[in-house]
Design an enzyme around this catalytic site. Structure first.
Site, PDB file in Angstrom:
ATOM      1  N   ASP A 212       0.861  -1.197   0.000  1.00 18.96           N
ATOM      2  CA  ASP A 212       0.000   0.000   0.000  1.00 18.96           C
ATOM      3  C   ASP A 212       0.892   1.240   0.000  1.00 18.96           C
ATOM      4  O   ASP A 212       1.994   1.181  -0.532  1.00 18.96           O
ATOM      5  CB  ASP A 212      -0.964  -0.053   1.194  1.00 18.96           C
ATOM      6  N   HIS A 235       2.240   1.986  -3.220  1.00 22.16           N
ATOM      7  CA  HIS A 235       1.402   3.022  -3.814  1.00 22.16           C
ATOM      8  C   HIS A 235       2.033   4.408  -3.760  1.00 22.16           C
ATOM      9  O   HIS A 235       1.382   5.400  -4.039  1.00 22.16           O
ATOM     10  CB  HIS A 235       0.018   3.028  -3.160  1.00 22.16           C
TER      11      HIS A 235
END
Ligand code: NAG
Length: 386
Positions: A212, A235
């Site tokens: 993430d 991310h």
């Protein structure tokens, strides 16, 4: 007589302020066998360190693998200098529990430093639950500092967290340096470092691979300095999501410099909900970043609304102003390398692009602007749409 008093005086002046106490967790019963729960030993060592009247207390964790159930270290303490010197590895239980939100939690502490150590959250069983069906618990953050001051994390390694690896919440004065964070690119919600409601945080010389956000910056963050960080997989570095709440604190004075992004979903991102809010983002400097095959190297997205629920009109109330991108280079994995998708009711203002060089394979990369105002200077490719 004189001589003796002088010695005594010297003793008090020189020796007493330097008294240090050391607490080895093995003397409190911890076993480096990877099977015996060491949470009570560690909590007892913390209690001894925290109540000690020495000017500085050290909790020593020798080499070996220590199983650790969820623990909370509460302050305030008598001393404002507690050091965890860790040569060993802490592992969480291999089976997940729905009961705790944190594995290792510090609350209301002042002057705590962690040097070294490996923290293995063993999130694999929870990730496979989340990846195969619903109804799984959220999982636990591996290491969280809440409402604390003067914190240092140096040279530690955090891996395979069930949820976020490190959370800094409600803190003042935090240094994260030389930290390594590692989780597979497909592990759900394993953010690297999340900062919110905190002032004066620096994150330097740190490598983050996760499933993430590499670093996520939440409401109420100010004076954050990020330098020498590599991200990917993951991310990327994200300011937000912001503006989920009507009343929300903003983010200001953030510097992100000398970063490298490798194959990440985003590089430098600002993300807000498409709904009303008092929140804002201002005085942000992104400089000297290298992108290697990043899907969205530079992106502002003000239309976040998962499931399209509770976003009347889809206009974000978050005001974004004063964001500079300077010396951002490398390759984009998609054609739109610069994407400013700002709010219809609160257009972005004061966006600056300086010395941008982003490529997209053998085709020209593009920039896209919606409701974005600002200026470009120096060499800017893809050509600015501001
Ligand atoms: C901005 O943050 C930096 C640290 O990142 C700090 O040194 C500086 O004083 C802050 N500036 C303001 C105006 O708060």
């Amino acid at each position: 007589m004189y001589y003796y008093s002088l010695l005594l005086l010297l003793h008090f002046i020189i020796i007493v302020p330097l008294v240090q106490s050391s607490f080895n967790i093995v003397s409190y019963g911890a076993k480096p066998d990877g099977q015996t729960d060491s949470s009570e030993s560690l909590t007892s060592a913390w209690h001894a360190a925290c109540t000690s009247t020495s000017s500085s207390s050290t909790i020593y964790v020798p080499a070996g693998t220590f199983l650790l159930k969820p623990v909370t270290f509460n302050g305030p303490c008598n001393t404002n200098h507690i050091i965890f010197q860790i040569d060993g590895t802490f592992i969480a239980s291999s089976s997940y529990s729905s009961k705790t939100q944190e594995w290792i939690m510090f609350e209301h502490v002042n002057g705590v430093s962690i040097f070294g150590g490996t923290f293995d959250g063993r999130g694999q069983s929870l990730w496979s639950c989340k990846n195969s069906h619903g109804g799984c618990p959220d999982g636990a953050t591996s290491l969280k500092f809440s409402n604390s001051k003067n914190i240092m994390m140096s040279g530690l390694s955090s891996m395979n967290s069930e949820l976020y690896h490190i959370v800094i919440n409600g803190c003042e004065g935090v240094k994260v340096q030389g930290v390594r964070i590692n989780a597979p690119g497909n592990s759900p919600n394993t953010d690297g470092i999340h900062v919110q409601m905190s002032n004066d945080v620096t994150i330097t010389s740190t490598g983050i691979r996760t499933g993430d956000d590499c670093i996520s910056i939440g409401p109420g963050t100010s004076s954050l300095w990020i330098e020498g960080v590599s991200c990917g997989p993951g991310h990327g570095i994200s300011i937000g999501s912001l503006g989920k709440e009507d009343e929300e604190d903003g983010v200001q004075n953030v510097t992100v410099r000398n970063t490298v992004f490798k194959g990440s979903q985003n590089g430098l991102r600002i993300k807000t909900w498409g709904r009303p809010s008092t929140s804002f983002v201002k005085d942000i400097m992104f400089e000297h970043a290298t992108m290697q095959n990043v899907q969205n190297p530079i992106i502002i997205n003000q239309n976040y609304c998962p499931g399209e629920h509770h976003c009347p009109g889809q206009n974000s109330g978050v005001k974004i102003s004063g964001v500079t991108y300077n010396d951002i280079q490398g390759s984009s994995a998609t054609q739109v390398a610069v994407d400013f998708d700002c709010s219809g009711s609160n257009p972005c203002s004061g966006i600056g692009l300086e010395d941008i060089k982003l490529t997209y394979g053998n085709s020209p990369a593009k920039a896209s602007c919606i409701n974005a105002d600002g200026s470009a200077s120096g060499f800017v490719v893809p050509p600015s749409c501001l």
